[in-house]
Design a protein around this motif. Structure first.
Motif, mmCIF file in Angstrom:
data_model
loop_
_atom_site.group_PDB
_atom_site.id
_atom_site.type_symbol
_atom_site.label_atom_id
_atom_site.label_comp_id
_atom_site.label_asym_id
_atom_site.label_seq_id
_atom_site.Cartn_x
_atom_site.Cartn_y
_atom_site.Cartn_z
ATOM 1 N N TRP A 39 -3.827 -13.906 6.742
ATOM 2 C CA TRP A 39 -5.019 -13.284 6.171
ATOM 3 C C TRP A 39 -6.283 -13.854 6.801
ATOM 4 O O TRP A 39 -7.224 -13.120 7.112
ATOM 5 N N ARG A 101 -3.087 -5.872 -2.711
ATOM 6 C CA ARG A 101 -2.763 -5.630 -1.307
ATOM 7 C C ARG A 101 -2.852 -4.144 -0.980
ATOM 8 O O ARG A 101 -3.343 -3.752 0.084
ATOM 9 N N ARG A 102 -2.383 -3.286 -1.882
ATOM 10 C CA ARG A 102 -2.458 -1.831 -1.666
ATOM 11 C C ARG A 102 -3.905 -1.355 -1.690
ATOM 12 O O ARG A 102 -4.302 -0.486 -0.896
ATOM 13 N N GLN A 105 -5.399 -2.207 1.643
ATOM 14 C CA GLN A 105 -4.927 -1.363 2.735
ATOM 15 C C GLN A 105 -5.692 -0.041 2.769
ATOM 16 O O GLN A 105 -6.064 0.449 3.842
ATOM 17 N N GLN A 108 -9.670 -0.875 3.572
ATOM 18 C CA GLN A 108 -9.895 -1.273 4.961
ATOM 19 C C GLN A 108 -9.702 -0.082 5.916
ATOM 20 O O GLN A 108 -10.432 0.052 6.898
ATOM 21 N N SER A 109 -8.747 0.768 5.609
ATOM 22 C CA SER A 109 -8.526 1.966 6.439
ATOM 23 C C SER A 109 -9.739 2.896 6.381
ATOM 24 O O SER A 109 -10.187 3.425 7.408
ATOM 25 N N ASP A 146 -13.517 -2.563 -2.489
ATOM 26 C CA ASP A 146 -12.860 -3.550 -1.631
ATOM 27 C C ASP A 146 -13.183 -4.982 -2.048
ATOM 28 O O ASP A 146 -12.323 -5.859 -2.030
ATOM 29 N N THR A 208 -6.657 -5.562 10.466
ATOM 30 C CA THR A 208 -6.490 -6.087 9.116
ATOM 31 C C THR A 208 -5.419 -5.324 8.355
ATOM 32 O O THR A 208 -4.607 -5.919 7.629
ATOM 33 N N VAL A 209 -5.385 -4.003 8.500
ATOM 34 C CA VAL A 209 -4.373 -3.189 7.817
ATOM 35 C C VAL A 209 -2.969 -3.596 8.265
ATOM 36 O O VAL A 209 -2.041 -3.702 7.450
ATOM 37 N N LEU A 212 -2.056 -6.978 6.642
ATOM 38 C CA LEU A 212 -1.719 -6.810 5.222
ATOM 39 C C LEU A 212 -0.283 -6.328 5.043
ATOM 40 O O LEU A 212 0.406 -6.726 4.104
ATOM 41 N N ALA A 213 0.179 -5.473 5.950
ATOM 42 C CA ALA A 213 1.558 -4.994 5.869
ATOM 43 C C ALA A 213 2.566 -6.092 6.166
ATOM 44 O O ALA A 213 3.726 -6.017 5.730
#
Length: 460
Positions: A39, A101-102, A105, A108-109, A146, A208-209, A212-213
């Motif tokens: 992270w 976390r979701r 995602q 950030q997208s 966010d 970043t996405v 996170l995955a």
């Protein structure tokens, strides 16, 4: 027999002091956790891109789209942060209810797509001021959701004893990006223009996405617990109202955030109007600020806990440093003075963040942090247009001097407030041992980031 203990509100985990390590290991200990390490790396990349976009956005409006209008830059900044005020209740509820976390995602997208869209308009030569206004507002909406999720996500990446360190390192990654981003953006703007800077920021969000995955950490939501959204938000507001220490922090960050933390605007008008410099020099001012900020962040990471007196001291230091910077006669003396401004500003931000976050129960943390960001970042829509008007009416130097003066006044008010609330209570009971309980410190609230650290002196 004399004994001293610390009292904590129900439901708040007590963060124990970690074993003593060497200073270097102490400062970077959270990087020993895999998920936090991933992270932090992503945060450096993303924050660098974000700071590049901020510089490009302000320079685009100030130089390319207007005739050096500081007011227009202030409006853009205000629109970008206005949603934080309006959407804070819903953002906090979502951060507490759903997996963080979701949420990150998705947010950030969306931020990456917005950066890409504005970049395409600029490269194609189609961008106008109102386009920047619209994109700034849309980015503000996404950022509102966010921010509380991003701040509280850290709690799922490290154990409680490492949380103060993780918060400090979070600030370090933010300001490392601030160190790298503005200077890089200034050079890129001079070489190829603003458009490619926005595209690079879009790429950083994609990174970043992906990270996170890859994290194994999970931060499940708390569910509704039988309460409506309005009731859950009222619950957080009521909790904050009972915490005088948190209320004082919110007042201080609102005052300083409104008048003092408009660095992108103030350094832009100082570079362009006061010193007649170009984008490279503007970006370099951000780097000088970041040197001080990064130093303060690393110091915060090595600190075992944040205290309310540190918040007040940082506000005082920021006021003095800002007043000094406003008087600097040359570009280079002004640039050097910004190191102290960045150091004190970062100390304030990390101490305030840690004080609020570490003293709040986990089930309320997302909502309380949303209120914190509504006050802290939400002060910008009020302050940025006002500071822009001051630049046009009184001159560029006053944009910094006003922030310093108001910070000093806020610090004096905080000292008076704390002095009046300091009390000593003595309670006597004949049916229990110990017979006498003496409570010292602010009545009902604590002065440290540890919740209610009122000292309890028991005499048998």
């Amino acid at each position: 027999m004399r004994q001293r203990t610390e009292l904590h509100p129900p439901g708040v985990p007590v963060a124990t002091d970690p074993p003593r390590r060497r200073p270097f290991a102490q400062t970077f200990r959270s990087l020993g956790h895999r998920d936090y390490r991933l992270w932090a790396g992503a945060a450096v990349v993303s924050n660098t891109g974000t700071w590049m976009q901020r510089v490009a956005q302000d320079w685009l409006v100030l130089v390319d789209l207007t005739a050096d209008s500081a007011l227009a830059v202030g409006i853009v900044t205000g629109l970008q942060f206005l949603p934080m005020v309006l959407l804070a209740p819903w953002a906090g509820l979502i951060a507490d209810r759903f997996e963080k976390r979701r949420i990150l995602q998705v947010s950030q997208s969306l931020q990456g797509l917005l950066a890409l869209g504005l970049g395409v308009l600029v490269i194609a030569g189609l961008a106008q001021v109102w386009h920047v206004y619209v994109f700034a507002l849309a980015l503000g909406v996404v950022t509102a959701f966010d921010a509380p999720a991003r701040q509280t996500y850290v709690t799922s990446l490290v154990p409680p004893e490492d949380l103060p360190n993780a918060i400090g390192l979070n600030a370090a990654t933010f300001h490392l990006g601030r160190l790298l981003g503005p200077a890089s953006a200034g050079l890129l703007i001079a070489w190829v223009g603003s458009g490619p800077v926005f595209v690079l920021n879009a790429v950083s969000f994609g990174f970043t996405v992906v990270v996170l995955a890859l994290t194994r950490s999970r931060s499940p939501g708390q569910g509704t617990q039988g309460l409506s959204g309005l009731e859950r938000m009222r619950q957080a507001v009521q909790y904050v109202r009972t915490r005088g220490d948190i209320l004082l922090v919110l007042v201080l960050v609102f005052v300083v955030g409104t008048f003092g933390l408009n660095f992108q605007l103030t350094t832009a008008v100082m570079a362009r109007i006061e010193f007649d410099r170009g984008p490279e020099s503007y970006g370099l001012l951000g780097t000088f600020l970041a040197v001080g900020s990064l130093t303060g962040a690393l110091a915060a990471a090595g600190r075992r806990r944040a205290r309310l007196r540190l918040v007040v001291g940082a506000v005082t230091g920021f006021g003095v440093a800002s007043c000094v910077a406003s008087l600097m006669p040359t570009y280079w003396s002004f640039a050097v003075s910004l190191v102290a401004v960045g150091l004190t500003a970062l100390t304030l931000m990390t101490a305030a963040n840690a004080t609020v976050q570490l003293s709040t129960p986990p089930e309320l943390r997302g909502r309380v942090m949303a209120l914190y960001f509504a006050v802290f970042i939400g002060a910008t829509p009020v302050g940025a247009p006002l500071i822009g008007w001051i630049a046009e009416a009184w001159g560029a130097r006053w944009t910094i001097a006003v922030g310093g003066i108001t910070a000093l006044l806020a610090a004096v008010g905080a000292v008076v407030f704390l002095a009046r609330r300091s009390t000593i209570e003595v309670r006597f009971r004949t049916d229990a041992r110990p017979h006498v309980v003496m409570l010292t410190g602010p009545k009902g609230e604590g002065s440290d980031s540890s919740p209610h650290p009122t000292h309890d002196e028991r005499v048998a």
